[in-house]
Design a protein around this motif. Structure first.
Motif, PDB file in Angstrom:
ATOM      1  N   LEU A 211       0.856  -1.181   0.000  1.00  0.00           N
ATOM      2  CA  LEU A 211       0.000   0.000   0.000  1.00  0.00           C
ATOM      3  C   LEU A 211       0.896   1.237   0.000  1.00  0.00           C
ATOM      4  N   ILE A 212       0.770   2.054  -1.039  1.00  0.00           N
ATOM      5  CA  ILE A 212       1.563   3.273  -1.177  1.00  0.00           C
ATOM      6  C   ILE A 212       0.664   4.483  -0.959  1.00  0.00           C
ATOM      7  N   ALA A 213       1.113   5.409  -0.110  1.00  0.00           N
ATOM      8  CA  ALA A 213       0.338   6.610   0.178  1.00  0.00           C
ATOM      9  C   ALA A 213       1.141   7.861  -0.156  1.00  0.00           C
ATOM     10  N   GLY A 214       0.426   8.934  -0.430  1.00  0.00           N
ATOM     11  CA  GLY A 214       1.043  10.234  -0.639  1.00  0.00           C
ATOM     12  C   GLY A 214       0.743  11.159   0.523  1.00  0.00           C
ATOM     13  N   GLY A 215       1.769  11.789   1.076  1.00  0.00           N
ATOM     14  CA  GLY A 215       1.589  12.629   2.249  1.00  0.00           C
ATOM     15  C   GLY A 215       0.798  13.888   2.005  1.00  0.00           C
ATOM     16  N   LYS A 216       0.647  14.305   0.731  1.00  0.00           N
ATOM     17  CA  LYS A 216      -0.120  15.497   0.382  1.00  0.00           C
ATOM     18  C   LYS A 216      -1.421  15.153  -0.341  1.00  0.00           C
ATOM     19  N   ASP A 217      -1.796  13.895  -0.321  1.00  0.00           N
ATOM     20  CA  ASP A 217      -2.987  13.420  -1.032  1.00  0.00           C
ATOM     21  C   ASP A 217      -4.243  13.908  -0.330  1.00  0.00           C
ATOM     22  N   HIS A 218      -5.132  14.564  -1.065  1.00  0.00           N
ATOM     23  CA  HIS A 218      -6.401  15.011  -0.509  1.00  0.00           C
ATOM     24  C   HIS A 218      -7.502  13.966  -0.634  1.00  0.00           C
ATOM     25  N   SER A 227      -4.419   3.115   7.872  1.00  0.00           N
ATOM     26  CA  SER A 227      -5.474   2.375   8.562  1.00  0.00           C
ATOM     27  C   SER A 227      -5.823   1.094   7.818  1.00  0.00           C
ATOM     28  N   ASN A 228      -5.858   1.189   6.504  1.00  0.00           N
ATOM     29  CA  ASN A 228      -6.122   0.033   5.654  1.00  0.00           C
ATOM     30  C   ASN A 228      -5.066  -1.047   5.888  1.00  0.00           C
ATOM     31  N   ALA A 229      -3.811  -0.651   5.911  1.00  0.00           N
ATOM     32  CA  ALA A 229      -2.712  -1.608   6.111  1.00  0.00           C
ATOM     33  C   ALA A 229      -2.823  -2.287   7.477  1.00  0.00           C
ATOM     34  N   ARG A 230      -3.195  -1.531   8.512  1.00  0.00           N
ATOM     35  CA  ARG A 230      -3.284  -2.098   9.858  1.00  0.00           C
ATOM     36  C   ARG A 230      -4.341  -3.188   9.951  1.00  0.00           C
ATOM     37  N   LEU A 231      -5.388  -3.094   9.145  1.00  0.00           N
ATOM     38  CA  LEU A 231      -6.444  -4.104   9.184  1.00  0.00           C
ATOM     39  C   LEU A 231      -5.949  -5.481   8.747  1.00  0.00           C
ATOM     40  N   TYR A 232      -4.833  -5.526   8.046  1.00  0.00           N
ATOM     41  CA  TYR A 232      -4.280  -6.803   7.583  1.00  0.00           C
ATOM     42  C   TYR A 232      -3.314  -7.426   8.592  1.00  0.00           C
ATOM     43  N   ARG A 233      -3.154  -6.839   9.763  1.00  0.00           N
ATOM     44  CA  ARG A 233      -2.119  -7.299  10.696  1.00  0.00           C
ATOM     45  C   ARG A 233      -2.284  -8.745  11.132  1.00  0.00           C
ATOM     46  N   LYS A 234      -3.521  -9.240  11.172  1.00  0.00           N
ATOM     47  CA  LYS A 234      -3.744 -10.611  11.635  1.00  0.00           C
ATOM     48  C   LYS A 234      -3.563 -11.638  10.530  1.00  0.00           C
ATOM     49  N   SER A 235      -3.293 -11.176   9.330  1.00  0.00           N
ATOM     50  CA  SER A 235      -3.063 -12.101   8.209  1.00  0.00           C
ATOM     51  C   SER A 235      -1.590 -12.469   8.127  1.00  0.00           C
ATOM     52  N   THR A 239       2.023  -7.831   3.938  1.00  0.00           N
ATOM     53  CA  THR A 239       1.416  -6.522   3.724  1.00  0.00           C
ATOM     54  C   THR A 239       2.419  -5.457   4.152  1.00  0.00           C
ATOM     55  N   VAL A 240       2.696  -4.510   3.267  1.00  0.00           N
ATOM     56  CA  VAL A 240       3.665  -3.451   3.558  1.00  0.00           C
ATOM     57  C   VAL A 240       3.031  -2.104   3.242  1.00  0.00           C
TER      58      VAL A 240
END
Length: 278
Positions: A211-218, A227-235, A239-240
């Motif tokens: 999962l790639i995010a942009g720090g200035k993304d509106h 938050s999306n990435a954290r939901l995969y923690r139990k798998s 996931t990066v």
């Protein structure tokens, strides 16, 4: 010579690119050239009804006004299943959410979700996301319409880090109306037990996901992707999460896109090959 020969026999040599809302496959034009130059076969199919000329879509978007998430994801599902090997799947914005759904279905050798729209279960909702979606969500009637962004709306949502001149050039080249139903389905997903953006966050068998995010993304701020990435923690599946602090939602085309494109592909190749060896 294909990338499979150049890199590793286990390396996927096909990349499937999935565009987002208010865009067409043209948004991937730079990435397509760059990846093909490395020897990969690159496919960038349009959402159903969105292939062809952007000017024509602007003139008459009636063919996509009822398009929904299920139809779009099933469209890519068919394309991927017809390939001779599992591809790397990359998606931007809503294409990132679709990438997650396709991986959850068991497709792909690796997936990259860039500035991903939220899948069901992501509860983070920044103000900028609401403002970016307001041109559609402000009227329930837009659930059955194709809605275009004005230049000012596009600049806020996509090109907030670019100059006005650069933003106008991007708007004129890439912006098209988008089916409002897609945004409504995503916005209401957490209230729908059968939401089309559902994924199994505990799926241990899916392919690796970046999962790639942009720090200035509106549109899809880093907080949503994190938050999306954290939901995969139990798998047990890989996931990066990676953030590029200065990038907007127009990361596919703004200056420095090469850094993101190379990072995404190198990660996908490395993780797909590792999975194949395992």
């Amino acid at each position: 010579m294909t990338a499979k020969n150049i890199l590793n026999p286990a390396t996927p040599y096909t990349i499937v690119l999935i565009h987002g809302l208010w865009m067409t496959p043209l948004s991937w034009e730079h990435w397509i050239d760059r990846y093909e130059a490395r020897g990969f076969r690159v496919l960038a199919p349009a959402w159903p009804g969105m292939a062809g000329d952007t000017d024509e879509l602007r003139r008459d978007p009636s063919g996509i006004k009822h398009l929904g998430i299920q139809e779009i994801v099933d469209h890519y599902d068919v394309i991927i299943r017809e390939l001779d090997t599992e591809p790397i799947i990359m998606g931007h914005s809503f294409g990132g959410a679709f990438t997650q759904i396709l991986l959850d279905r068991g497709l792909g050798a690796a997936g990259v979700a860039i500035d991903s729209a939220a899948v069901k279960g992501v509860l983070t909702l920044p103000w900028s996301t609401l403002k970016s979606g307001f041109p559609v969500l402000k009227s329930p009637a837009n659930n059955h319409k194709a809605v275009a962004l004005s230049f000012e709306e596009f600049r806020y949502a996509f090109t907030n880090t670019l100059s006005e001149e650069e933003s106008k050039a991007a708007y004129e080249r890439y912006a098209v109306p988008g089916p409002g139903r897609v945004l409504f389905q995503a916005a209401l997903a957490n209230f729908n037990p059968h939401a089309t953006t559902s994924v199994d966050f505990h799926n241990d068998e899916r392919a690796p996901l970046l999962l790639i995010a942009g720090g200035k993304d509106h549109v899809s701020p880093a907080a949503i992707n994190e938050s999306n990435a954290r939901l995969y923690r139990k798998s047990k599946a890989v996931t990066v999460y990676e953030e590029f602090p200065l990038r907007s939602h127009f990361t596919l085309g703004e200056e420095g896109w090469q850094q993101v494109a190379d990072y995404a592909l190198n990660w996908a190749v490395e993780n797909a090959a590792t999975l194949a060896k395992g």
